[in-house]
Design an enzyme around this catalytic site. Structure first.
Site, PDB file in Angstrom:
ATOM      1  N   ALA A 103      19.272  36.360  -4.623  1.00 50.43           N
ATOM      2  CA  ALA A 103      18.166  35.999  -5.511  1.00 50.43           C
ATOM      3  C   ALA A 103      18.037  34.482  -5.490  1.00 50.43           C
ATOM      4  O   ALA A 103      19.028  33.767  -5.669  1.00 50.43           O
ATOM      5  CB  ALA A 103      18.428  36.486  -6.939  1.00 50.43           C
ATOM      6  N   GLU A 104      16.829  33.986  -5.248  1.00 48.43           N
ATOM      7  CA  GLU A 104      16.655  32.564  -4.978  1.00 48.43           C
ATOM      8  C   GLU A 104      17.009  31.657  -6.155  1.00 48.43           C
ATOM      9  O   GLU A 104      17.257  30.471  -5.975  1.00 48.43           O
ATOM     10  CB  GLU A 104      15.216  32.279  -4.535  1.00 48.43           C
ATOM     11  CG  GLU A 104      14.175  32.426  -5.618  1.00 48.43           C
ATOM     12  CD  GLU A 104      12.774  32.233  -5.079  1.00 48.43           C
ATOM     13  OE1 GLU A 104      12.106  31.308  -5.544  1.00 48.43           O
ATOM     14  OE2 GLU A 104      12.346  33.012  -4.207  1.00 48.43           O
ATOM     15  N   ASN A 105      17.061  32.209  -7.375  1.00 47.12           N
ATOM     16  CA  ASN A 105      17.451  31.375  -8.510  1.00 47.12           C
ATOM     17  C   ASN A 105      18.937  31.064  -8.520  1.00 47.12           C
ATOM     18  O   ASN A 105      19.402  30.280  -9.348  1.00 47.12           O
ATOM     19  CB  ASN A 105      17.033  32.027  -9.836  1.00 47.12           C
ATOM     20  CG  ASN A 105      17.549  33.436  -9.988  1.00 47.12           C
ATOM     21  OD1 ASN A 105      17.568  34.211  -9.038  1.00 47.12           O
ATOM     22  ND2 ASN A 105      17.966  33.792 -11.191  1.00 47.12           N
ATOM     23  N   SER A 148      21.193  27.028  -3.970  1.00 46.03           N
ATOM     24  CA  SER A 148      20.573  28.252  -3.483  1.00 46.03           C
ATOM     25  C   SER A 148      19.428  27.951  -2.521  1.00 46.03           C
ATOM     26  O   SER A 148      19.316  28.564  -1.449  1.00 46.03           O
ATOM     27  CB  SER A 148      20.056  29.084  -4.660  1.00 46.03           C
ATOM     28  OG  SER A 148      19.477  30.288  -4.219  1.00 46.03           O
TER      29      SER A 148
END
Length: 219
Positions: free
Chosen positions: A45-47, A87
Site C-alpha cells: 500500500a503506497e501510504n 514507500s
C-alpha cells in the site's frame, strides 16, 4: 456477473506466485479477493505498508491501519510499515513486480490518465502516488470500464486527459476485453463472456489487431 467483479477476477489471473504487487484504488484492490489457488502475493500500500492482509471485520478495524484509500487492512506476518517518503522511494526503485491501476482513459501507445477530470472549470483531484508507480514498475496493468456513462470509448487512440504515465501500460483489462499493448497498436487477446468481436469493435476507438489465440476470458 457484476462487471467490476469480472474485472477484478481477471486482474487476479495476472498475478504470479511470489510477486510483490501494488493495487490502486477501487477495482484493483478487489483483485486480492480472487487470487488463483496456490498463488501467494505480497501486497504493498503506497501510504507505507508491505504485507497487506485481508480486509478485517468492522469490529476489528483500526483507524491507524489502512491502505492508501483509507480502507481498513490487516497485516500479515513479516509485514513492514514505513513513512510515506520511504514507500514512494521503494515504488520508484523498481522492486515492485506488478502494479494494477484504475484508469479514466488508456490509449494504444500505453499511456494512462487516471488522476484528473475537469469540473466547473477546475482540475480535480490530485495525482497521488500513481505517477511513481508508473515510473518504477515493469508490469503496469490498467483496469477500467470499457466505455463511459454515455457509451463513449475509454480505450482511445490517444488520451485526452492529463497523463499519469507515458508508454507504461502493458495490459488493459475491461469489462469487455483484455488487450496487450503492442507497437502503436493494441492486441486483443480475450473477450468477456457473451461479448463478441463485433461488440468490441463497436465500442473501441483505439486501433487493435486480434491475436491468433483470441478466446474468452479465463476467470
Amino acid at each position: 456477473m457484476d462487471p467490476r467483479i469480472l474485472i477484478a477476477k481477471r486482474v487476479a489471473g495476472e498475478m504470479k506466485d511470489g510477486q510483490l504487487a501494488n493495487l490502486g484504488f477501487g477495482m484493483p484492490t478487489q483483485a486480492s479477493n480472487y487470487l488463483p489457488e496456490g498463488v501467494k502475493v505480497m501486497f504493498h500500500a503506497e501510504n507505507g505498508v508491505f504485507g497487506v492482509g485481508p480486509k478485517p471485520k468492522a469490529s476489528a478495524a483500526q483507524a491507524d491501519m489502512t491502505n492508501a484509500g483509507s480502507e481498513p487492512v490487516t497485516l500479515l506476518p513479516g509485514a513492514a510499515i514505513m513513512d510515506l517518503a520511504t514507500s514512494l522511494g521503494a515504488m520508484r526503485s523498481g522492486i515492485l513486480d506488478i502494479t494494477v491501476l484504475g484508469a479514466l482513459e488508456v490509449d494504444q501507445l500505453g499511456n494512462i490518465a487516471n488522476w484528473a477530470v475537469q469540473r466547473n472549470g477546475k482540475w480535480w483531484p490530485g495525482i497521488g502516488g500513481a505517477m511513481d508507480l508508473c515510473y518504477g514498475t515493469e508490469q503496469v496493468i490498467a483496469c477500467l470500464m470499457h466505455t463511459d456513462k454515455s457509451g463513449e470509448s475509454k480505450i482511445l487512440k490517444k488520451c485526452t486527459l492529463p497523463l499519469t504515465g507515458k508508454s507504461c501500460v502493458k495490459t488493459i483489462i475491461t469489462d469487455k476485453a483484455v488487450f496487450d499493448v503492442g507497437e502503436n497498436v493494441l492486441i486483443l487477446k480475450e473477450h468477456a463472456p457473451g461479448v463478441t468481436l463485433q461488440d468490441i469493435e463497436a465500442c473501441t476507438e483505439a486501433d487493435f489487431i486480434v491475436a491468433d489465440t483470441f478466446c474468452e476470458m479465463k476467470l
